[in-house]
Scaffold this motif. Sequence first.
Motif, PDB file in Angstrom:
ATOM      1  N   ASP A 197     -64.382  30.845 -60.867  1.00 13.84           N
ATOM      2  CA  ASP A 197     -63.490  31.456 -61.847  1.00 13.84           C
ATOM      3  C   ASP A 197     -63.721  30.904 -63.251  1.00 13.84           C
ATOM      4  O   ASP A 197     -63.190  31.442 -64.226  1.00 13.84           O
ATOM      5  CB  ASP A 197     -62.024  31.218 -61.455  1.00 13.84           C
ATOM      6  CG  ASP A 197     -61.661  31.968 -60.180  1.00 13.84           C
ATOM      7  OD1 ASP A 197     -62.268  33.037 -59.953  1.00 13.84           O
ATOM      8  OD2 ASP A 197     -60.787  31.491 -59.434  1.00 13.84           O
ATOM      9  N   ASN A 218     -66.552  25.952 -59.918  1.00 12.45           N
ATOM     10  CA  ASN A 218     -65.480  26.920 -59.729  1.00 12.45           C
ATOM     11  C   ASN A 218     -65.965  28.277 -60.254  1.00 12.45           C
ATOM     12  O   ASN A 218     -66.258  28.418 -61.442  1.00 12.45           O
ATOM     13  CB  ASN A 218     -64.216  26.466 -60.480  1.00 12.45           C
ATOM     14  CG  ASN A 218     -63.054  27.430 -60.297  1.00 12.45           C
ATOM     15  OD1 ASN A 218     -63.162  28.443 -59.591  1.00 12.45           O
ATOM     16  ND2 ASN A 218     -61.926  27.118 -60.922  1.00 12.45           N
ATOM     17  N   ARG A 276     -69.904  29.467 -63.633  1.00 11.26           N
ATOM     18  CA  ARG A 276     -70.553  30.668 -63.067  1.00 11.26           C
ATOM     19  C   ARG A 276     -71.904  30.935 -63.747  1.00 11.26           C
ATOM     20  O   ARG A 276     -72.880  31.280 -63.103  1.00 11.26           O
ATOM     21  CB  ARG A 276     -69.618  31.870 -63.219  1.00 11.26           C
ATOM     22  CG  ARG A 276     -70.103  33.119 -62.516  1.00 11.26           C
ATOM     23  CD  ARG A 276     -68.946  34.063 -62.324  1.00 11.26           C
ATOM     24  NE  ARG A 276     -69.335  35.297 -61.661  1.00 11.26           N
ATOM     25  CZ  ARG A 276     -68.509  36.083 -61.010  1.00 11.26           C
ATOM     26  NH1 ARG A 276     -67.217  35.749 -60.910  1.00 11.26           N
ATOM     27  NH2 ARG A 276     -68.926  37.194 -60.445  1.00 11.26           N
TER      28      ARG A 276
END
Length: 510
Positions: free
Chosen positions: A487, A485, A492
């Motif tokens: 977010d 994900n 990330r």
Amino acid sequence: MPLHLADLVARSELHLSVVAAPDRLDRPVEAAHASELLRPGQWLQGGELLMTIGLLLPMTEEACRAYVQDCAAAGAGALVLGLGRELPYQEAPAPLIAAAEAAGLPLLTVPDEVPFIAVTKAVFAAKAAEQHRALERVFDAQRRLTAAAASGRGLTATLEAWVDATGIAAAVTDLLGRPIAAAGLDDLDPFGPAGLPPAVTELVHKVAGRGLRGSASSASGSLGSVEVQPLGANRLRGLLVLVGTLAPNDRMPASGLVSLLSLELERRHLADEPERRRRSALLGRLLTEGVSAEHAHDVLAVAGLASDTVRTVAVDPSGTSAEMAAEVAADLALAVPGGLVRVHDGLVEAVVGDNLDLIEILSRFASGAPAGIGPAVPPEAATGSLRQARALVAVSRALGHPAQTREAHSARLLLEFGDRRALRGYADAVLGPLDSADPTGDLVRTLATWLDTGGSWDETSRRLAVHRHTARNRIDKAMRLTGRNLDDGDDRFDLWLATRIRQEMKAPGT
């Protein structure tokens, strides 16, 4: 000047007569030797006045030709035939004259009232006088060099005295090959406003890399012979460049020149200590917390550094004494025009102009010492840049070379320090699903570009030359395949680090 055959012939007390090759009397005479051997060549070294009475020599054309050729091949300077009433010959035989003429070897005769020992004494007396004159010239050159060095007129006066004594042009350079004094080079085009010609600069750098351990010489095109000598006592302070071929008698004055120039450079080094302390104090003022831009520029102006941006350096001369740390600081101060250098908390710190090759300077003046190089900043931000430089010293110690700000990035550090198999495994574990689903690599390439651009769809599509919707679809697919994900900060970062490892692994030299 050397003794020549013509000088001996001109001495009336020897009564020498020239009977063959009178046009070769310009030959130098190194010694006089008497021999009745038919093949004396193997006993000669060259330049001898070979004396014989021809006792065993058959005066036939063939025998004389073989004898003369043997002498000439060995480098004999001339033949001397002794004549006399009780000797084999009262005049030079025609076969011997013909053979000497054909070989171009001067043939002289000496009457019986002049013994060979008289010729020998005359030769060696002349050689002794020649050596005495050469020694006098050497001592005279040494006196002139010493007087010039003691005159207080610096390096140039000593170099001028050297040129007057030897005719050999000379220059003194700093450790980066920048001329700081010269004499006798005005007529040499390559030594112009741009400094030393490339070939000479390369030779200077070669010697500088060895410190005080050696010298080097080479032929340099239109300059002819070039020799470079290191200058300094315990540390390299500069280099001497000699342009021209040194005669054997120039070697002793050259050694004296090196010593005198080294003393002058050491004297300059000591005399510069107050200036180094002043500049160290200026650096302290520049690094004051909250210094204004106006005050920072004023400090640089006083230091003679006109620059809108500066860089900082921190060097750890670990394992050396405080005195050696001061020496490293002094060397750096000489290498960075207008730069500010000090020793602080065990580190050598410097603020320099942004136009210098700091890697080259550190390799020359702080070779092997851990060093950090801060980012280019306005003068008023030098404190922050130096803080980064100091932090990079530890990184440099691990890397084995000076570390710059960009080398503090986590991916770079992992690649430098981490196990390569483990890193490759990490990237494969994160990106493996994309590799399986898309052998072309478009998904990984798009993901890496999107992460590098900070999540900009427009910039990603521009770099990849695809429509922004295509880029978005690829990223969505990559997230579904990896189960990540964007977010989520950890996800990330994992994706960014994995793609960066892939990029670095493919880079040349990795």
